[in-house]
Design an enzyme around this catalytic site. Structure first.
Site, mmCIF file in Angstrom:
data_model
loop_
_atom_site.group_PDB
_atom_site.id
_atom_site.type_symbol
_atom_site.label_atom_id
_atom_site.label_comp_id
_atom_site.label_asym_id
_atom_site.label_seq_id
_atom_site.Cartn_x
_atom_site.Cartn_y
_atom_site.Cartn_z
ATOM 1 N N HIS A 53 5.632 -8.095 1.212
ATOM 2 C CA HIS A 53 4.707 -7.905 0.092
ATOM 3 C C HIS A 53 5.462 -7.360 -1.117
ATOM 4 C CE1 HIS A 53 4.742 -3.838 1.810
ATOM 5 N NE2 HIS A 53 4.088 -3.359 0.751
ATOM 6 N N HIS A 55 5.539 -4.664 -3.105
ATOM 7 C CA HIS A 55 5.854 -3.291 -3.530
ATOM 8 C C HIS A 55 7.364 -3.071 -3.645
ATOM 9 C CE1 HIS A 55 1.644 -1.736 -2.186
ATOM 10 N NE2 HIS A 55 1.651 -2.185 -3.427
ATOM 11 N N ASP A 57 9.415 -0.708 -2.992
ATOM 12 C CA ASP A 57 10.211 -0.166 -1.884
ATOM 13 C C ASP A 57 10.421 -1.202 -0.771
ATOM 14 O OD1 ASP A 57 7.429 0.165 -1.320
ATOM 15 O OD2 ASP A 57 7.900 1.611 0.251
ATOM 16 N N HIS A 170 7.728 2.130 7.648
ATOM 17 C CA HIS A 170 7.821 3.562 7.323
ATOM 18 C C HIS A 170 7.790 4.422 8.589
ATOM 19 C CE1 HIS A 170 7.285 3.385 2.906
ATOM 20 N NE2 HIS A 170 6.545 2.320 3.169
HETATM 21 ZN ZN LIG Z 1 3.482 -1.304 0.340
#
Ligand SMILES: [Zn+2]
Length: 258
Positions: A53, A55, A57, A170
């Site tokens: 996706h 984002h 990071d 994460h």
């Molecule tokens: Zn994200």
């Protein structure tokens, strides 16, 4: 045999490197530096880049790595990721060059509008790279999608074989377990997971990957039909909740302020 390595980045991200022999691919390289360092240390050549996706990071290092290695970039067709060599939608199959591992693409909107997951569900060693959709004992925030969309996306992942290893992006596990305990204090599997994953963190180890089976047993966001989860969500909401999507929406909102 493909090996999967976690490359830590930023505060708590895992960038995933797939390696076979001297060939490598990377999933969600939010930062080029740690990936480049890992490749050089291991003598690996980068043959492909996969993104889940948009984002930063997750894609911050894509352009630099693609330029340096002249390798193809794969990613979601409908999530605003630019510079793709191949834009993917649900049901498409991808054989990752170099590492020669095949994936099926799942659309898993909710965290972002066009988030995808990469599933290798055949053979003895099923894996899924799910970005910020399903976390170990948690799930991603709803930045762009609805609770109904995220519930449906999580249901797709929950339907994968129980032994499927879940590579999320994460290390949020212990905070997620603390929240899960608030939602479902009577779940003995959760207490076992807290002891095991807490010991891993104390040794400086990653708690990721988990498995779909572990998530089904402990992740409150996959357990929105369980009586204790429903009761906790209704207590937090102060009203009856009509269905599992309403329960999901309530505990997702609760988690944001936990
Ligand atoms: Zn994200």
């Amino acid at each position: 045999m493909v090996q999967i390595h976690a490359v830590p980045a930023f505060q708590d991200n895992y960038l995933w490197v797939l390696a076979r022999g001297r060939h490598a691919a990377v999933v969600d390289p939010g930062d080029a530096g740690p990936i480049q360092g890992f490749l050089e240390a291991r003598g690996l050549a980068l043959d492909a880049i996969l993104a889940t996706h948009h984002h930063g990071d997750h894609i911050g290092g894509v352009a630099e790595l693609a330029r340096r290695w002249k390798c193809p970039v794969y990613g979601p067709a409908h999530d605003g990721v630019t510079g793709l060599d191949r834009a993917l939608v649900e049901g498409e199959r991808l054989t990752v060059p170099g590492v020669d591992l095949s994936f099926e693409v799942l659309d898993v909107p909710g965290h972002t509008a066009g988030h995808i997951a990469y599933v290798h569900a055949t053979g003895d060693d099923p894996v899924v790279f799910c970005g910020d959709t399903l976390f170990a004992c948690g799930c991603g925030r709803l930045f762009e999608g609805t609770a109904a969309q995220m519930s449906a996306s999580l249901a797709k992942l929950a339907a994968l074989p129980a032994k499927t290893r879940v590579y999320c992006a994460h290390e949020y596990t212990m905070a997620n377990i603390r929240f899960a305990e608030a939602v479902e204090p009577g779940n003995p599997a959760l207490a076992q997971r807290k002891a095991r994953d807490g010991a891993r963190r104390a040794r400086g180890e990653a708690t990721v990957p988990s498995t779909i089976g572990e998530e089904l047993a402990t992740n409150p966001f996959l357990r929105c039909g369980e009586p204790e989860v429903v009761a906790s969500a209704e207590r937090h909401a102060g009203r009856r909740l009509a269905d599992p999507i309403a329960v999901f929406a309530e505990i997702r909102a609760w988690k944001n302020t936990f």
